[in-house]
Design a protein around this motif. Structure first.
Motif, short mmCIF file in Angstrom:
data_model
loop_
_atom_site.label_atom_id
_atom_site.label_comp_id
_atom_site.label_asym_id
_atom_site.label_seq_id
_atom_site.Cartn_x
_atom_site.Cartn_y
_atom_site.Cartn_z
N ALA A 159 1.05 -1.19 -0.09
CA ALA A 159 0.26 0.14 -0.15
C ALA A 159 0.95 1.21 0.05
N THR A 160 1.29 1.50 -1.26
CA THR A 160 2.10 2.68 -1.38
C THR A 160 1.54 4.02 -0.64
N PRO A 161 2.28 5.14 -0.19
CA PRO A 161 1.69 6.14 0.34
C PRO A 161 0.82 6.95 -0.56
N GLY A 162 -0.42 7.12 -0.24
CA GLY A 162 -1.48 8.11 -1.16
C GLY A 162 -2.22 7.23 -1.81
N ALA A 163 -1.89 5.85 -1.89
CA ALA A 163 -2.82 4.99 -2.29
C ALA A 163 -4.27 4.60 -1.69
N ILE A 164 -5.24 4.19 -2.53
CA ILE A 164 -6.71 4.15 -1.89
C ILE A 164 -6.56 2.81 -1.24
N LEU A 187 -3.98 2.48 -7.45
CA LEU A 187 -5.10 3.86 -7.67
C LEU A 187 -4.89 4.93 -6.60
N THR A 188 -5.08 6.03 -7.02
CA THR A 188 -5.07 7.23 -6.12
C THR A 188 -6.28 8.01 -6.31
N TRP A 189 -6.74 9.01 -5.38
CA TRP A 189 -7.88 9.61 -5.69
C TRP A 189 -7.63 10.66 -6.77
N THR A 190 -6.43 10.94 -6.99
CA THR A 190 -6.35 12.00 -8.06
C THR A 190 -6.33 11.36 -9.62
N ASP A 191 -6.39 10.06 -9.47
CA ASP A 191 -6.63 9.44 -10.79
C ASP A 191 -8.07 9.13 -11.27
N LEU A 192 -8.80 9.76 -10.51
CA LEU A 192 -10.55 9.56 -10.61
C LEU A 192 -11.18 10.89 -10.66
N GLU A 193 -12.19 10.90 -11.48
CA GLU A 193 -12.87 12.28 -11.54
C GLU A 193 -13.82 12.26 -10.28
N ALA A 194 -14.14 13.44 -9.88
CA ALA A 194 -14.83 13.59 -8.59
C ALA A 194 -16.32 13.21 -8.91
#
Length: 194
Positions: A159-164, A187-194
């Motif tokens: 679970a790398t830092p920032g991962a979901i 996957l990170t939150w910045t990879d996804l549309e709001a």
């Protein structure tokens, strides 16, 4: 009842008391471990909160002392000798300078190990926590603008830092990606549309 009567008498005059659990069989028989009842210390603690507790022990091993300290004992009484072969009732199960030193060393290790009652990631776990925890990863290449469904997600280490993290999977499903994501990428939150 004997303990309660004795404590009522003593506490009427002073609170400077150490209440010790003791099995008074001094034979050093190996079966005596079955009768030490160290958990009596828990009973004493509930009956007399804040009172200093202890153990008076006449066995060969260090384990009863370690257990008693873990249960709240702060005073330990053990027979001590310079030679277990001396004549007398206590010498054969008494601690020698070496075994006493070992008892103290093991007790200090226990005290260090007891630590905090708060469960948290400790300083020495920060790197292993990354390796041991799982996160959401792309099970296959995901195109930019693609809606995420469960088949597109693996839950894998590290679970790398920032991962979901896995508990947040519900917030990921149905969302579209802002960019292309490689297979196996976290996957990170910045990879996804709001």
């Amino acid at each position: 009842q004997d303990v309660q009567r004795a404590m009522e008498t003593v506490l009427a005059h002073t609170d400077q008391v150490v209440l010790m659990q003791c099995n008074t069989n001094y034979t050093a028989d190996p079966n005596n471990y079955d009768y030490l009842n160290l958990r009596v210390l828990e009973t004493y603690s509930a009956m007399y909160p804040g009172l200093v507790l202890g153990l008076s022990d006449h066995t060969h091993a260090v384990a009863p002392v370690i257990g008693a300290v873990a249960l709240g004992a702060r005073v330990i009484e053990r027979p001590f000798t310079d030679d277990n072969d001396r004549e007398g009732p206590d010498h054969r199960f008494a601690l020698t300078p070496d075994t006493w030193s070992n008892m103290v060393h093991e007790t200090r290790l226990l005290e260090r190990s007891l630590g905090s009652p708060v469960k948290r990631v400790e300083q020495n776990e920060t790197q292993s926590a990354i390796v041991q925890r799982r996160c959401l990863r792309a099970a296959r290449p995901i195109r930019a603008g693609e809606a995420i469904d469960r088949s597109m997600i693996d839950v894998l280490r590290p679970a790398t830092p920032g991962a979901i993290l896995p508990p947040d999977i519900g917030g990921v499903l149905g969302r579209t990606t802002r960019r292309a994501i490689e297979a196996g990428a976290a996957l990170t939150w910045t990879d996804l549309e709001a």
